[in-house]
Design a protein around this motif. Structure first.
Motif, PDB file in Angstrom:
ATOM      1  N   UNK A   8       0.872  -1.105  -0.068  1.00  8.58           N
ATOM      2  CA  UNK A   8       0.035  -0.105  -0.136  1.00  8.58           C
ATOM      3  C   UNK A   8       0.903   1.195   0.040  1.00  8.58           C
ATOM      4  N   UNK A   9       0.384   2.295  -0.361  1.00 14.91           N
ATOM      5  CA  UNK A   9       1.010   3.489  -0.382  1.00 14.91           C
ATOM      6  C   UNK A   9       1.200   4.393   1.040  1.00 14.91           C
ATOM      7  N   UNK A  10       0.364   3.701   1.917  1.00 10.14           N
ATOM      8  CA  UNK A  10       0.539   3.969   3.441  1.00 10.14           C
ATOM      9  C   UNK A  10       1.660   3.292   4.066  1.00 10.14           C
ATOM     10  N   UNK A  11       2.205   3.924   5.199  1.00 13.09           N
ATOM     11  CA  UNK A  11       3.131   3.151   5.915  1.00 13.09           C
ATOM     12  C   UNK A  11       2.508   1.901   6.583  1.00 13.09           C
ATOM     13  N   UNK A  12       3.272   0.615   6.453  1.00 14.68           N
ATOM     14  CA  UNK A  12       2.736  -0.470   6.975  1.00 14.68           C
ATOM     15  C   UNK A  12       3.570  -0.707   7.946  1.00 14.68           C
ATOM     16  N   UNK A  13       2.715  -1.160   9.155  1.00 15.54           N
ATOM     17  CA  UNK A  13       3.505  -1.824  10.349  1.00 15.54           C
ATOM     18  C   UNK A  13       2.978  -3.447  10.439  1.00 15.54           C
ATOM     19  N   UNK A  14       1.836  -3.587  10.140  1.00 18.39           N
ATOM     20  CA  UNK A  14       1.328  -4.879  10.108  1.00 18.39           C
ATOM     21  C   UNK A  14       0.793  -5.209   8.974  1.00 18.39           C
ATOM     22  N   UNK A  48      12.254 -15.890  -9.819  1.00 15.97           N
ATOM     23  CA  UNK A  48      11.271 -15.513  -8.941  1.00 15.97           C
ATOM     24  C   UNK A  48      10.523 -14.031  -9.590  1.00 15.97           C
ATOM     25  N   UNK A  49       9.440 -13.682  -8.940  1.00 18.54           N
ATOM     26  CA  UNK A  49       8.879 -12.688  -9.670  1.00 18.54           C
ATOM     27  C   UNK A  49       8.483 -11.605  -8.502  1.00 18.54           C
ATOM     28  N   UNK A  50       8.799 -10.307  -8.761  1.00 20.19           N
ATOM     29  CA  UNK A  50       8.506  -9.160  -7.858  1.00 20.19           C
ATOM     30  C   UNK A  50       7.112  -8.743  -8.396  1.00 20.19           C
ATOM     31  N   UNK A  51       6.291  -8.515  -7.288  1.00 21.27           N
ATOM     32  CA  UNK A  51       4.648  -8.110  -7.577  1.00 21.27           C
ATOM     33  C   UNK A  51       4.511  -6.858  -6.836  1.00 21.27           C
ATOM     34  N   UNK A  52       3.453  -5.938  -6.961  1.00 20.81           N
ATOM     35  CA  UNK A  52       3.112  -4.923  -6.280  1.00 20.81           C
ATOM     36  C   UNK A  52       1.592  -4.928  -6.339  1.00 20.81           C
ATOM     37  N   UNK A  53       1.135  -4.658  -5.301  1.00 23.62           N
ATOM     38  CA  UNK A  53      -0.357  -4.315  -5.021  1.00 23.62           C
ATOM     39  C   UNK A  53      -0.852  -3.142  -5.266  1.00 23.62           C
ATOM     40  N   UNK A  54      -0.024  -2.143  -4.666  1.00 20.62           N
ATOM     41  CA  UNK A  54      -0.280  -0.665  -4.592  1.00 20.62           C
ATOM     42  C   UNK A  54      -0.347  -0.248  -5.903  1.00 20.62           C
ATOM     43  N   UNK A  55       0.220  -0.630  -7.116  1.00 22.75           N
ATOM     44  CA  UNK A  55       0.336  -0.075  -8.261  1.00 22.75           C
ATOM     45  C   UNK A  55      -0.657  -0.671  -9.233  1.00 22.75           C
ATOM     46  N   UNK A  56      -1.670  -1.398  -8.586  1.00 22.09           N
ATOM     47  CA  UNK A  56      -2.685  -1.970  -9.423  1.00 22.09           C
ATOM     48  C   UNK A  56      -3.997  -0.775  -9.163  1.00 22.09           C
ATOM     49  N   UNK A  57      -4.522  -0.263 -10.289  1.00 19.96           N
ATOM     50  CA  UNK A  57      -5.642   0.606 -10.356  1.00 19.96           C
ATOM     51  C   UNK A  57      -6.789  -0.040 -10.098  1.00 19.96           C
ATOM     52  N   UNK A  58      -7.846   0.520  -9.126  1.00 18.72           N
ATOM     53  CA  UNK A  58      -8.921  -0.104  -9.066  1.00 18.72           C
ATOM     54  C   UNK A  58      -9.778  -0.581 -10.342  1.00 18.72           C
TER      55      UNK A  58
END
Length: 218
Positions: free
Chosen positions: A11-17, A41-51
């Motif tokens: 996520x674009x927010x700070x992540x603690x958990x 291996x593959x690097x993935x991103x959730x935050x870059x996925x548009x709604x």
């Protein structure tokens, strides 16, 4: 290959958990940002996925899962000589190329099979098995349509007028399409409900509207 998702890509927010944003076992759309073929291996991103992209990807995945289940069932029915991979190679991938998605081709097969079968290489026995598998897996789900309304009568006829309006409307509208039958329910005067269960959404909504107009007329 294995996929890796760094906490900074959740996520674009700070992540603690991280488990606040990700649930174990839940499938979510991800963007591939890097592939290392040597280390596999593959690097993935959730935050870059548009709604919008995420929603369309989930729909595409559900359709592909349905196609996969249908072809898998087809391979089992045909027998050991037929494999899932061979069905994809024979006509599965062609359906994706010709129709954008094999799921859309399967839906067309339900109504006009020859329009699809003339585009691919498939035997008569395979046609029968495929049509049967599609009918089992893609059977349409009936829709329950309903509307709540208020019904009052301030003349001396009173309750008799209300009852006559509902019965007359039901009798008249239910003769239009035998496959779509409406019913009325009293919630608590002056609140009533009209409903129907049908596979034809637009026709069902039209009949509900027609029934209510008939009630008002009577």
């Amino acid at each position: 290959m294995e996929g890796y998702l760094l906490s900074t890509e959740v996520t674009k927010k700070r992540v603690k958990l991280v488990n606040k944003y990700m649930k174990v076992g839940k499938q979510e759309p991800m963007m591939v940002i890097r592939v290392d073929r040597e280390k596999r291996y593959i690097d993935l991103s959730k935050k870059k996925v548009l709604a919008a992209d995420g929603a369309s990807t989930e729909i595409h995945f559900k359709k592909a899962k349905m196609v996969h289940n249908i072809l898998k069932q087809m391979a089992v029915k045909i027998g050991p000589e037929c494999t899932l991979k061979s069905l994809y190679e024979k006509f599965g991938w062609d359906l994706y190329d010709k129709y954008g998605h094999a799921f859309d081709a399967f839906r067309l097969i339900s109504s006009d099979p020859e329009a699809v079968f003339k585009e691919i290489s498939i035997t008569d026995d395979e046609k029968k098995v495929l049509i049967d598998s599609i009918a089992r897996k893609m059977a349409p789900t009936p829709l329950k349509l309903r509307a709540d309304f208020e019904l009052t009568c301030f003349t001396y006829e009173g309750i008799d007028a209300l009852k006559a309006a509902l019965l007359t409307s039901k009798a008249k509208v239910n003769t239009i399409d035998p496959a779509i039958q409406i019913s009325f329910k009293m919630i608590a005067p002056p609140h009533y409900r009209i409903e129907t269960v049908t596979l034809k959404k637009n026709e069902g909504l039209a009949l509900l509207d027609q029934a209510l107009k008939e009630v008002e007329t009577v």
